[in-house]
Design an enzyme around this catalytic site. Sequence first.
Site, mmCIF file in Angstrom:
data_model
loop_
_atom_site.group_PDB
_atom_site.id
_atom_site.type_symbol
_atom_site.label_atom_id
_atom_site.label_comp_id
_atom_site.label_asym_id
_atom_site.label_seq_id
_atom_site.Cartn_x
_atom_site.Cartn_y
_atom_site.Cartn_z
ATOM 1 N N ASP A 108 -7.255 -1.545 -4.218
ATOM 2 C CA ASP A 108 -7.682 -1.009 -3.770
ATOM 3 C C ASP A 108 -9.002 -0.105 -4.232
ATOM 4 O O ASP A 108 -10.305 0.446 -3.176
ATOM 5 C CB ASP A 108 -7.630 -0.347 -2.541
ATOM 6 C CG ASP A 108 -6.394 -1.258 -1.241
ATOM 7 O OD1 ASP A 108 -7.173 -2.248 -1.250
ATOM 8 O OD2 ASP A 108 -5.947 -0.446 -0.793
ATOM 9 N N ASP B 240 1.285 -1.326 -0.082
ATOM 10 C CA ASP B 240 -0.101 0.135 -0.069
ATOM 11 C C ASP B 240 1.333 1.083 -0.318
ATOM 12 O O ASP B 240 1.609 1.479 0.832
ATOM 13 C CB ASP B 240 -1.557 -0.207 1.357
ATOM 14 C CG ASP B 240 -1.687 -1.037 1.713
ATOM 15 O OD1 ASP B 240 -2.290 -1.462 0.232
ATOM 16 O OD2 ASP B 240 -1.913 -1.639 2.062
#
Length: 173
Positions: A149, A127
């Site tokens: 995401d 991330d």
Amino acid sequence: MPAKKPVLYGRLTGVGLIAALLALALDQGSKVWLLWGFDLPARQPVPVGPFLDLVVVWNTGISYGLFPQTGPLGQWALLAVKVIAVLLLWVWLARVEARLTAVSLGLIIGGAIGNAIDRATLGAVFDFVLLHATIAGETWRWYVFNLADVAIVAGVIGLVYETVWPPDAVKAP
């Protein structure tokens, strides 16, 4: 005799497949470039704007870092859950009749596969997007996320939209 429902490929499966491949390519391309081309781990944090930084976070859990798994058994269990979810979403995709539903499912599938590739190859999900704001002297930070995401959330929003406002709903005059 009623018509058989398709199991793996239906009328709009190709539309969903294109959405999945685009989401997957954008996700994996951004991760490869940030990790090995730009070398984000050595340069972080990288301010992109007043509310956005690029950072490195290794997510060993699921959404929002829930249920972190550091051992190989836990990581493979999370990967197996993701594979099962993608297969079930694909069966759903084969049966849809609305283009927005097909695109939405494709985005979710592509995002899930992107994060699954990270988990299988890197041991955790990479991330890198950090949204933040300073309000009245206090800094607020959102969780760190990636483009997979974003695709998953966009897909869920599309599914919710179609549920609340279905395309065949009767319109008021």
